[in-house]
Scaffold this active site. Structure first.
Site, mmCIF file in Angstrom:
data_model
loop_
_atom_site.group_PDB
_atom_site.id
_atom_site.type_symbol
_atom_site.label_atom_id
_atom_site.label_comp_id
_atom_site.label_asym_id
_atom_site.label_seq_id
_atom_site.Cartn_x
_atom_site.Cartn_y
_atom_site.Cartn_z
ATOM 1 C CD GLU A 260 33.158 41.177 48.597
ATOM 2 O OE1 GLU A 260 32.492 41.910 47.849
ATOM 3 O OE2 GLU A 260 33.960 40.314 48.177
ATOM 4 C CE LYS A 320 33.796 44.965 44.411
ATOM 5 N NZ LYS A 320 33.017 43.719 44.207
ATOM 6 C CB CYS A 371 35.947 41.314 45.805
ATOM 7 S SG CYS A 371 35.596 39.779 44.906
#
Length: 525
Positions: A260, A320, A371
């Protein structure tokens, strides 16, 4: 009451010590047991107060890393909100304690509380779920059978069964200890049985994956300090790998994984970032999965993993799912648009992704997460059920590089590999980059704050673990059990209060009747 508050503080300390960085897993049931003992036989308000104190001690210490990385204001605000959930749970304890087998119902209620706070308000905060402390303990293999939610329930049940046993030992003769002791042993047996009989997912293929950790220039904790340098680091590392592959020093990977924020600006714009990506992809001759901040519209951006093919160019993308509120977007910006501190840096909001199908990378269906997505139950499992044979995590832990957040997130990541029965590769800009086997073992890892490339052969699987098959049903079941327990407990609590109502007062205004003489008081003739 002072003793109860001490137990609440002790429980919070014990629970936070079961997670990274201390990571003494056997303290977790003791911490949960202290919660039950601290809230025992109290009124609703006092039980809520004890639960709140437990939550404050636990959560303020558990995410201490946020104070030093994001800011003390964000740390205090988030910790306060999360602590409230443990206070709300405390309010239910006097009700649930009225029920037979109360450890079972209270464990279900604890699990429901975790489910709610993991998704609300906004996108919630899953950090601190009991299951996340189980890595490297005999309880970890159970996650392949019951999932994160089921594992949290079993861990909560173990703590409450322990508390029930302790109360029985103190308050009853030995004959009354047998049933609570048998219950505690039974819960422990269920919890560790998967360690004896672990789930093994059949592998029906293999692939070679290269995982790139390019490192972050400058102080290391600011991805924007030299964002062009971050991208260039990943380009250079990938080009070097291509040279090593051509020289026969390393095997050719099927694809390359970047982290990321390996590009902090839109990679589709013409310029040095786009040119660098094309250079790296052309040099490798295989797809490279980059991590980029992509323009959506003038007010929004997307945090994406993009499959960049050497022939067809950019293709499949994962966005995401869970942007961080007040970190990656401002909730209700139309009502309140802050222009101060770190919040002023969020000029555009990140949109949340909705994709639940795996990416196609070099012909391999791959489940991706970015994440904090790895901590949520709605990211990996749907993609695995839809055919993903491998897991990847793209993360940028630069903001937390000098904290223990990276160890906590890596522990969650390892548990996800066990839960899915899949190999997992995780790429970080400069944090915990590694390759993880389906049993949670770290096969290879890179040292933080270094430039490194891992090239590993991984297995591919199409088998579904029981946990993946169950999906969201454990959370739904515990929610129903919780609602039923609360209704039943409220009825029992009200009836008990009516039965134990205040004793009737004797009015002294009325004369008491004269005592009647008994035979022993009869006059002697």
């Amino acid at each position: 009451m002072v003793q109860r508050l001490f137990l609440a503080v002790l429980g919070g300390v014990l629970l936070t010590s079961s997670y990274e960085p201390v990571a003494i897993g056997w303290l977790l049931p003791l911490g949960v047991a202290c919660y039950a003992l601290a809230t025992r036989d109290l009124t609703v308000r006092r039980a809520g107060l004890a639960g709140l104190l437990f939550g404050v001690v636990f959560y303020f210490t558990h995410i201490w890393w946020m104070k030093d990385s994001i800011g003390a204001d964000a740390w205090a605000a988030l910790s306060s909100v999360e602590a409230l959930f443990y206070g709300l749970l405390g309010l239910t304890v006097p009700l649930i304690r009225r029920l037979p087998l109360w450890p079972l119902w209270l464990a279900a209620t604890w699990t429901t509380m975790e489910t709610v706070r993991s998704g609300w308000p906004f996108s919630g905060m899953p950090w601190g779920r009991l299951a996340f402390a189980a890595i490297d303990t005999p309880a970890a293999p159970a996650v392949a059978y019951v999932g994160m939610t089921g594992l949290s329930f079993l861990l909560a049940l173990s703590g409450f069964a322990l508390a029930h046993l302790a109360e029985t030992i103190v308050g009853r003769p030995r004959s009354g200890v047998r049933l609570p002791a048998a219950g505690a042993v039974g819960v422990l047996a269920v919890l560790v049985a998967p360690a004896v009989f672990p789930y093994h997912a059949h592998e029906d293929g293999s692939a070679t994956v290269a995982v790139v950790q390019g490192d972050v220039p400058g102080p290391g904790n600011d991805i924007l300090y030299d964002y062009l340098g971050v991208t260039q680091n990943h380009v250079d590392a990938t080009v070097r790998l291509a040279g090593e592959v051509s020289a026969g020093e390393r095997p050719r990977p099927d694809f390359v994984l970047w982290p990321e924020n390996s590009t902090a600006i839109d990679p589709f714009r013409s310029g040095s970032v786009n040119a660098g990506i094309q250079e790296a992809v052309a040099a490798m001759g295989v797809p490279v999965v980059i991590g980029g901040i992509v323009d959506d519209d003038p007010k929004h951006v997307l945090n994406q993993g993009v499959v960049w093919d050497p022939v067809t160019g950019p293709g499949d993308r994962y966005t995401k799912h869970h942007p961080v509120p007040y970190g990656e977007y401002i909730p209700f910006r139309k009502i309140w648009d802050p222009k101060f501190g770190q919040l002023a840096l969020i000029t555009r909001d990140q949109r949340a992704g909705t994709r639940t199908t795996p990416l196609r990378i070099a012909g391999i269906p791959v489940a991706d997460a970015i994440c904090f997505d790895v901590a949520y139950d709605d990211v990996f499992p749907p993609q695995v059920r839809d055919g993903a044979r491998l897991l990847t995590v793209q993360t940028s832990n630069a903001s937390f590089i000098f904290t223990h957040q990276i160890e906590q997130q890596f522990a969650i990541t390892r548990l996800r590999a066990i839960e899915a029965g899949r190999w997992l590769t995780v790429a970080s800009t400069n944090g915990r980059t590694g390759v993880i086997s389906p049993d949670g073992t770290v096969v290879a890892s890179a040292k933080p704050r270094t430039t490194a490339v891992l090239v590993e052969k991984v297995g591919l699987s199409s088998a579904l673990t029981p946990a993946v098959r169950l999906g969201p049903w454990p959370a739904r079941m515990f929610t129903v059990l919780t609602l039923g327990a609360l209704v039943s407990g409220a009825v029992a609590y009200r009836r008990r209060r009516e039965f134990d109502g205040p004793a009737p007062e004797i009015s002294h205004s009325e004369e008491a009747p004269a005592p009647t003489a008994n035979t022993s008081e009869a006059p002697v003739v």
